[in-house]
Write a protein that holds these residues in place. Structure first.
Motif, short mmCIF file in Angstrom:
data_model
loop_
_atom_site.label_atom_id
_atom_site.label_comp_id
_atom_site.label_asym_id
_atom_site.label_seq_id
_atom_site.Cartn_x
_atom_site.Cartn_y
_atom_site.Cartn_z
N GLU A 51 30.60 8.46 -46.31
CA GLU A 51 30.16 7.11 -45.95
C GLU A 51 28.91 6.71 -46.73
N MET A 52 27.98 7.65 -46.85
CA MET A 52 26.75 7.37 -47.60
C MET A 52 27.06 7.16 -49.07
N ARG A 53 27.97 7.95 -49.60
CA ARG A 53 28.34 7.81 -51.01
C ARG A 53 28.99 6.46 -51.25
N LEU A 54 29.85 6.04 -50.33
CA LEU A 54 30.50 4.73 -50.46
C LEU A 54 29.51 3.59 -50.30
N ALA A 55 28.46 3.82 -49.53
CA ALA A 55 27.44 2.79 -49.34
C ALA A 55 26.55 2.66 -50.57
N GLY A 56 26.66 3.59 -51.50
CA GLY A 56 25.90 3.51 -52.74
C GLY A 56 24.47 4.01 -52.62
N LEU A 57 24.21 4.87 -51.66
CA LEU A 57 22.86 5.40 -51.50
C LEU A 57 22.60 6.48 -52.55
N SER A 58 21.34 6.58 -52.97
CA SER A 58 20.98 7.60 -53.95
C SER A 58 21.02 8.97 -53.29
N ALA A 59 21.07 10.02 -54.11
CA ALA A 59 21.12 11.39 -53.60
C ALA A 59 19.89 11.71 -52.78
N ASN A 60 18.71 11.26 -53.25
CA ASN A 60 17.47 11.51 -52.51
C ASN A 60 17.51 10.85 -51.14
N ARG A 61 17.96 9.60 -51.08
CA ARG A 61 18.00 8.89 -49.81
C ARG A 61 18.98 9.54 -48.85
N ARG A 62 20.13 10.03 -49.37
CA ARG A 62 21.10 10.72 -48.53
C ARG A 62 20.47 11.97 -47.93
N LYS A 63 19.70 12.72 -48.73
CA LYS A 63 19.03 13.93 -48.23
C LYS A 63 18.01 13.58 -47.15
N GLN A 64 17.26 12.49 -47.36
CA GLN A 64 16.28 12.07 -46.37
C GLN A 64 16.96 11.72 -45.04
N ILE A 65 18.06 11.01 -45.11
CA ILE A 65 18.78 10.61 -43.91
C ILE A 65 19.32 11.83 -43.19
N LYS A 66 19.87 12.80 -43.95
CA LYS A 66 20.38 14.03 -43.35
C LYS A 66 19.27 14.79 -42.62
N LYS A 67 18.10 14.89 -43.26
CA LYS A 67 16.97 15.59 -42.64
C LYS A 67 16.55 14.89 -41.36
N MET A 68 16.50 13.56 -41.40
CA MET A 68 16.10 12.80 -40.22
C MET A 68 17.09 13.02 -39.07
N LYS A 69 18.38 13.06 -39.39
CA LYS A 69 19.39 13.27 -38.36
C LYS A 69 19.28 14.67 -37.77
N LYS A 70 19.04 15.69 -38.62
CA LYS A 70 18.93 17.06 -38.14
C LYS A 70 17.71 17.24 -37.24
N ARG A 71 16.61 16.59 -37.62
CA ARG A 71 15.39 16.69 -36.83
C ARG A 71 15.47 15.87 -35.56
N GLY A 72 16.44 14.97 -35.48
CA GLY A 72 16.56 14.11 -34.32
C GLY A 72 15.52 13.02 -34.31
N SER A 73 15.09 12.61 -35.50
CA SER A 73 14.08 11.56 -35.62
C SER A 73 14.61 10.25 -35.06
N ALA A 74 13.73 9.28 -35.04
CA ALA A 74 14.13 7.95 -34.57
C ALA A 74 15.35 7.49 -35.36
N GLU A 75 16.04 6.53 -34.79
CA GLU A 75 17.26 6.05 -35.44
C GLU A 75 16.98 5.52 -36.84
N ILE A 76 17.96 5.68 -37.70
CA ILE A 76 17.85 5.23 -39.08
C ILE A 76 18.13 3.74 -39.11
N PRO A 77 17.27 2.97 -39.73
CA PRO A 77 17.51 1.52 -39.82
C PRO A 77 18.84 1.22 -40.51
N ASP A 78 19.57 0.24 -39.96
CA ASP A 78 20.86 -0.12 -40.52
C ASP A 78 20.76 -0.60 -41.95
N ASP A 79 19.64 -1.21 -42.32
CA ASP A 79 19.53 -1.72 -43.69
C ASP A 79 19.49 -0.57 -44.69
#
Length: 122
Positions: free
Chosen positions: A89-117
């Motif tokens: 889904e992230m690849r289809l959304a056109g996110l960069s590799a760095n941004r995908r890694k950041q989002i993955k880390k945030m999800k694993k840590r259970g951080s606040a929700e990721i902004p939809d934008d």
């Protein structure tokens, strides 16, 4: 569309049902016995389970290299499949590799929700 053939008729397909049902029952029975015995998955089982997990359309659409990658990711395991789908889904959304890694880390840590934008490409 393509021209209909004799193989497309419902009656012909219904005549084939007992064969396919028998083959599927035998395969799943054999698989269940191997699971009970805790025998390692063979290549055919890995392929069938991965194809069922990702869907036949996806399996047919990808290259052989991508299929091998799917097999090594063990997508028949639910957690691996969820992670793979998120990555797709992230690849289809056109996110960069760095941004995908950041989002993955945030999800694993259970951080606040990721902004939809962040998940949509502008």
């Amino acid at each position: 569309f393509r021209k209909l053939t004799i193989q497309d008729l419902l009656v012909v397909k219904m005549l084939k049902w007992p064969y396919y049902l028998t083959v599927a029952t035998l395969w799943w029975s054999n698989y269940a016995v191997r699971r009970v015995r805790k025998v390692e998955l063979n290549e055919e089982e890995k392929e069938v389970l991965t194809k069922n997990a990702v869907g036949e359309v996806t399996w047919i659409a990808v290259s052989d290299e991508e299929r091998q990658k799917m097999l090594t990711l063990q997508l028949w395991v639910t957690d691996n499949l969820v992670e793979w789908r998120e990555e797709q889904e992230m690849r289809l959304a056109g996110l960069s590799a760095n941004r995908r890694k950041q989002i993955k880390k945030m999800k694993k840590r259970g951080s606040a929700e990721i902004p939809d934008d962040d998940l949509h490409m502008d």
